[in-house]
Each structure stands twice: as C-alpha cells, then as structure tokens.
Design an enzyme around this catalytic site. Sequence first.
Site, PDB file in Angstrom:
ATOM      1  CG  PHE A   1      -0.349   0.477   2.499  1.00 53.89           C
ATOM      2  CD1 PHE A   1      -0.470   1.810   2.879  1.00 53.89           C
ATOM      3  CD2 PHE A   1       0.333  -0.390   3.335  1.00 53.89           C
ATOM      4  CE1 PHE A   1       0.068   2.263   4.062  1.00 53.89           C
ATOM      5  CE2 PHE A   1       0.879   0.058   4.526  1.00 53.89           C
ATOM      6  CZ  PHE A   1       0.746   1.384   4.897  1.00 53.89           C
ATOM      7  CE  LYS A   2       4.377   1.191   5.086  1.00 52.06           C
ATOM      8  NZ  LYS A   2       5.417   0.919   6.073  1.00 52.06           N
ATOM      9  CG  ASP A   3       4.040   0.476  -4.405  1.00 51.40           C
ATOM     10  OD1 ASP A   3       5.214   0.823  -4.226  1.00 51.40           O
ATOM     11  OD2 ASP A   3       3.698  -0.691  -4.637  1.00 51.40           O
TER      12      ASP A   3
END
Length: 438
Positions: free
Chosen positions: A79-81
């Site tokens: 999700f950090k993308d």
Amino acid sequence: MKYRSTRGSPKLLSFSEAVLVGLAEDGGLFIPENMPSLPENWSKAWSDLTYKSLALEIFSLYIPREEISQLFHGPTFAFKDVALQFLGNLFEYLLEKKNKEKKEEENITVLGATSGDTGSAAIYGLRGKKNISVFILHPRGKVSPVQEAQMTTVLDKNIHNLAVEGTFDDCQDIVKNLFADRSFNEKYHLGAINSINWARILAQIMGLPISKLVVSTNSNDILDRFFKNGRYERSKGGNGVTVIETLSPAMDIAISSNFERLLWYLVYENIGKKEEEERNEEEKVKETSSIIREWMQNVKVNKSLVVEKSVLDISLRDFISERVSDQETLDTIKKYYAPENENQISYILDPHTAVGVAAADRQNISPNTYQICLATAHPAKFSQAVEKALENFKEFKFENILPKEFIGLLERERKVVFVEGAEPSLVKQVIENELDNE
C-alpha cells in the site's frame, strides 16, 4: 459478476480478466453474464451525488468490490506505493524547480529506514531520478525474503541498500541521528522518505466519515498499551525486550515516528480544555511543543513516557486498540481462505492485513456502521505465514498466487552493503563512500 462473449464462448471471465484480454477468444465482445439491477431507492439515494460518487455507484454494479478494492497493486505490491510513487515524482519536480530558480545543479540524498515495505516502495519511486541518491537502511535478516529481494535487486546507480545488524528501530534512530547532524545534513542535503515526511502522510489521507479508528498491533504492542493505559514504553513491563520477531515483520517495531504528530494534537487540545486563563494561539502552540519535546526526550533517554488521563481520554474519543498474536493471525488467514458462510468470498490475507482483520472481528458494531480494513500488501510477499496458515488445505499452492514480478526474484543479482553495527558513524562512512563512487 462474470463476463461472457457476444459470440457464445462458454468461458466466463472476471472483470479484471475481461479488461486485460480485451477481446474474447472467439472474437466476440464481452458483456455481463447478467445485467445488474439498480438498488430500490436509487433515484433518491443518488440524487445529490457528485459526478465522481455517481460514477463509483454505477461502476460498482459491474465491478465486484473484491476485484478492485485494495491498495497494494503498485510496483512493489504494498500500500505504500500509493504515497511513494507520488513522493518520488514530487522530489524530482521540486528539485528540478529549485535548481532552475537557483541556476545551479543541486543533489539531494534521500535517507530512510524500513521494516520491509517502505524501502522497496521508496526505491521503486525514486530509482533513476535525476540528482537524487537514495539510501535505505533495513534490519539484516528481519524483513521477508521477497521484501529484501525487491530492495536489493534494484541495480540503478542512485540506489543504495544498507543491511544493518540490529532492529528497525535501530535503523530509524540512525536516520534521525543523521538528520540531526547539522554539518552532515547540510553537506549531503538529506531528504526523508519515511512517515517523517509530511508529504508521505498527506498522500495516504483518506476522506471517510470515520467514527472510530481501530489500531491493531501484533505482539509488538506499544500502541495498544498506550491506548489501554497511557504508557508509551519501548519494552513491556520494563523487561528490556523492545522488539519480538513475529509473522508480520513489517510491524515489528517499537517506536512509530508518525505517532508524535498525534501526541502533539492531543496535548494541544488538552491545553485548550483545561486552561484557566485565556491564552493566544502562539502561546498554546509554544506550550504544546515544549511538552512534546520533553516527552520525546523521555522516550529517547528513559525509553518511556506516561501521559495524564485527560490526554488519554481525548485519544479514546477517536481510537481504540487491539493486540493480535501470531496464532490469531494464522487463524484469521485460515478463516478468510475457507469461510464458513457460503455468501462470503474466499480471500488470501497477508499476515499484516490479517492483524487488522482479526482486530476488526472483535468489534461489536451497530448494523448501520461499516468496518473497512485496508489491505497492506500482497500475500506472496510473506510465504512463511501464508503457507503455515494454509498448510492443511491440499488445493492451496503458494506458487499459484505469485505475481509474475516475483518469479525468479530471489535469484537475481543483488546490490547491498552490510553494516556490522547499528552505529551512525558506520552508516555515515558508507554513505560518503557510496556517493564518492556514484
């Protein structure tokens, strides 16, 4: 919702498959297997929606939410993308703008620590960026094999991986130490990639009507203990053990950097509630910052701080917390892979998402309240936990869930520097050597 060919092929495809294939194998065009029905009160419920909201409602009739509902479909399957693809472009844009205004070429050195996903997301967001060098510290042997491979197999000249003997918190402390070293910082123009950076937080803000935020932790439960008793302590019960290795390694941390921001707002609100004499905004901000400075020094020196009950009470207005064990994590992965209710879909959770889902399952909520659990990463990044949870299901084959990007990843050439101790001086030396050779 499945899709069929206009030309009669018996093969039905999911929405995602239909989009990627484009044309049916018999040359026909895809149409829904069954036309969806509008909700009974659609004319009233949709009458005041914005265009975007209306589009979402209509799309949702044709696209199953389980197909497009998660945040981990970026280049590193985390999700950090979401934030770091944005932040990588933002760094490049702002640096280019600054250099154009100053009419000179300035480089920045982006420095970050990772417990797993942040590192690879940062690397993929910044690889090849002009005038930007990236140094990512990770705790050696304490991230998953896929996470480590995602970072260390990126061979771009501006990417540097440092495997540090220590914990994530050691890596994070080193990063903060180097930022605090004024001469080193000014010399190499350090930039932050972790949640230290506000733009990173800004990119992850979601505009939802939230009544409560459930903070879920694994056995490294510093936040759960804070929301339970107002004590923010690195180790539990003063036993000196700060981090326990779990099946959800990206959560194996003691200190959450962004938590300091929440503490600031809690203190600020508390001052406003209890003040006996009226003070202006500047005075309240000054006092708040003074308290936070003292508290964070306590965390650094004494490894703990205790907040007054009124501060804790304010936090409990918006937050509740749960601690989830490794066994509960495994049980949750198993439960959602083989749901007892035939109306529920089978879904493979990664262990970090499973921690959140397990915490959500404990909540007693009203029929009018929806719980939303945000998936954090692809389950293929954490084979140990997923395979252990699903080992008794003969039909489950781990290789079947591998994204094509992961195939052969562990065998690729690597680029990494080993740092034999969690010492800022050792990391400084590595940074200076690497920049000299870049």
